[in-house]
Design a protein around this motif. Structure first.
Motif, short mmCIF file in Angstrom:
data_model
loop_
_atom_site.label_atom_id
_atom_site.label_comp_id
_atom_site.label_asym_id
_atom_site.label_seq_id
_atom_site.Cartn_x
_atom_site.Cartn_y
_atom_site.Cartn_z
N SER A 173 35.65 13.28 42.89
CA SER A 173 36.07 12.66 43.99
C SER A 173 37.68 12.94 44.09
CB SER A 173 35.81 11.22 44.25
OG SER A 173 36.07 10.80 45.47
N ILE A 174 38.11 12.37 45.39
CA ILE A 174 39.70 12.24 45.27
C ILE A 174 40.00 10.99 44.89
CG2 ILE A 174 41.27 12.21 47.10
CD1 ILE A 174 40.43 15.26 47.15
N GLN A 175 41.14 11.23 44.02
CA GLN A 175 41.75 9.85 43.50
C GLN A 175 42.50 9.39 44.92
OE1 GLN A 175 42.21 6.92 42.46
NE2 GLN A 175 43.34 7.39 40.50
N GLY A 176 42.01 7.93 45.25
CA GLY A 176 42.51 7.23 46.46
C GLY A 176 43.66 6.37 46.25
N GLY B 157 45.21 11.59 46.33
CA GLY B 157 44.86 12.90 46.99
C GLY B 157 44.52 14.03 45.90
N VAL B 158 44.67 13.68 44.66
CA VAL B 158 44.44 14.66 43.49
C VAL B 158 42.97 14.63 43.16
CG1 VAL B 158 44.77 15.40 41.10
CG2 VAL B 158 46.63 14.57 42.62
N PRO B 159 42.36 16.01 43.29
CA PRO B 159 40.99 16.06 42.82
C PRO B 159 40.87 15.55 41.39
CG PRO B 159 41.73 18.05 42.78
CD PRO B 159 43.16 17.16 43.40
N SER B 160 39.68 14.58 41.20
CA SER B 160 39.52 13.91 40.07
C SER B 160 38.19 13.66 39.60
CB SER B 160 40.40 12.54 40.21
OG SER B 160 41.60 12.57 40.51
N VAL B 161 38.01 13.45 38.18
CA VAL B 161 36.94 13.47 37.59
C VAL B 161 36.83 11.83 37.08
CG1 VAL B 161 35.22 13.42 35.70
CG2 VAL B 161 36.06 15.67 36.90
N PHE B 162 36.07 10.71 37.64
CA PHE B 162 36.14 9.42 37.46
C PHE B 162 34.94 9.15 36.32
CE2 PHE B 162 39.03 7.65 40.58
CZ PHE B 162 39.18 8.72 41.36
N ASP C 12 43.01 22.21 38.42
CA ASP C 12 44.16 21.22 38.64
C ASP C 12 43.39 19.67 38.71
OD1 ASP C 12 46.61 20.48 39.39
OD2 ASP C 12 46.15 20.72 41.43
N GLU C 13 41.98 19.62 38.41
CA GLU C 13 41.68 18.32 38.31
C GLU C 13 42.28 17.16 37.24
OE1 GLU C 13 40.03 20.98 37.60
OE2 GLU C 13 39.05 21.45 39.35
N HIS C 14 42.16 15.98 37.72
CA HIS C 14 42.67 15.18 36.45
C HIS C 14 41.68 14.16 36.20
CE1 HIS C 14 44.10 11.16 38.40
NE2 HIS C 14 44.81 10.97 37.32
N LEU C 15 41.80 13.77 35.07
CA LEU C 15 40.55 12.55 34.49
C LEU C 15 41.01 11.06 34.65
CD1 LEU C 15 37.64 12.15 32.99
CD2 LEU C 15 39.25 12.31 31.07
N MET D 182 36.55 20.00 27.02
CA MET D 182 37.84 19.24 27.60
C MET D 182 39.17 19.86 27.34
SD MET D 182 36.05 16.81 28.72
CE MET D 182 37.07 15.24 29.31
N GLN D 183 39.25 20.88 26.54
CA GLN D 183 40.41 21.64 26.27
C GLN D 183 41.56 21.79 27.10
OE1 GLN D 183 41.19 20.98 22.94
NE2 GLN D 183 39.29 19.99 23.19
N ASN D 184 41.07 22.28 28.50
CA ASN D 184 41.96 22.74 29.50
C ASN D 184 42.39 21.49 30.51
OD1 ASN D 184 42.27 25.40 28.56
ND2 ASN D 184 40.43 25.81 29.65
N LEU D 185 41.95 20.22 29.97
CA LEU D 185 42.29 19.20 30.86
C LEU D 185 43.96 18.77 30.43
CD1 LEU D 185 41.84 16.25 32.08
CD2 LEU D 185 41.04 15.38 29.96
N LYS D 186 44.63 18.55 31.52
CA LYS D 186 46.03 18.37 31.17
C LYS D 186 46.73 16.83 31.52
CE LYS D 186 46.86 23.19 32.22
NZ LYS D 186 45.60 23.32 33.22
#
Ligand code: SF4
Length: 281
Positions: free
Chosen positions: A12-15, A21-26, A110-113, A137-141
């Motif tokens: 989703s989008i981090q609210g 506003g950042v696309p994010s995996v929750f 560009d997604e964040h966790l 998960m290696q490209n997660l920043k």
């Protein structure tokens, strides 16, 4: 291989907060040390909505079928024992596979966790390294832990996170929603400045305080004084109470004004106007 009891896993989008506003995996883990039944209720009263749903839990087969609530914790199904069967234990392999299915390009761009809960630092600190070390998960920043700020990081996990961040200049954030009396939780149990200062040893931490009334804002001021006295350096956000639009609309502007007056930041809850705070958003 480590397993985590997963209440929800969605894209989703981090609210809220720093990454609004950042696309994010929750990744919403199961289990919490609080109940927060005071949210949205008059002072001193506790919501019974979660308990009411728990009495008819047999009507629901899936987490996302559960009704949304307008008082108390809006993530009640991520800790209430009556709903624990709806949250499967998943291996780090299963979680990483699912993530690569739900993000747009099958790999982190560009997604964040966001690791949230429940209280994600309560029982799963030992399990996260297995997940974060997974090949997928290696490209997660960037990771945010959305925490209530009461759980001490173990030394092993601190060491792990420090190394994780150092490699490739990755970023770790602790979004600390410390629970003020409006939540219904006791001050001494909820306001733990030393623990939150310790988060600043391994990443960026900020406070995200949920308020509705002038009395709540006074509680926020008192809490901030205690965190600052302990050496906390992070930003302060005020965020309006309200998992449903009718409640959120009542106080969003006054909370924004209260934040401005004190030189604090304002956090929206974008998931409420955008997605009505439905499960999986
Ligand atoms: S700390 Fe968060 S997840 Fe736990 S009961 Fe309170 S609002 Fe819900």
């Amino acid at each position: 291989m480590s397993k985590i009891k997963v209440a929800e896993l969605f894209y989703s989008i981090q609210g809220e907060g720093r990454y609004m506003g950042v696309p994010s995996v929750f990744l919403r883990t199961f289990g919490c040390n609080f109940r927060c039944a005071g949210f949205g209720m008059p002072r001193g009263e506790l919501s019974t909505e979660a308990e009411d749903v728990s009495e008819v839990v047999h009507l629901y087969n899936k987490y996302e079928e559960l009704p949304l609530v307008s008082t108390g914790c809006d993530s009640y199904a991520s800790w209430h024992p009556s709903f624990k069967e709806l949250s499967p234990m998943l291996t780090s392999d299963a979680i990483a596979d699912r993530i690569s299915e739900i993000i747009p390009f099958g790999d982190w761009k560009d997604e964040h966790l966001v690791i949230t809960g429940g209280e994600p630092l309560l029982g799963w600190q030992r399990a996260y390294p297995d997940l974060l070390d997974h090949p997928k998960m290696q490209n997660l920043k960037e990771i945010t832990f959305e925490t209530n700020g009461t759980q001490q990081l173990t030394q092993d996990f601190k060491n792990y996170l420090t190394e994780w961040a150092r490699w490739k200049n990755r970023e770790i954030t602790f979004s600390v929603s410390a629970k003020l009396p409006a939540s219904g939780e006791a001050w001494e149990e909820a306001i733990k400045p030393e623990i939150v200062c310790d988060y600043e040893q391994v990443g960026t931490a900020y406070l995200k305080l949920v308020v509705a009334t002038e009395e709540d804002v006074k509680d926020a001021e008192r809490a901030v004084e205690q965190y600052r006295a302990a050496g906390f350096k992070g930003h302060i956000y005020l965020m309006p109470v309200g998992g449903v639009e009718s409640v959120y609309n009542l106080n969003a502007k006054s909370v924004a004004l209260a934040a401005m007056k004190r030189g604090w930041r304002y956090s929206d809850r974008l998931q409420v106007p955008l997605f009505k705070n439905e499960w999986g958003t």
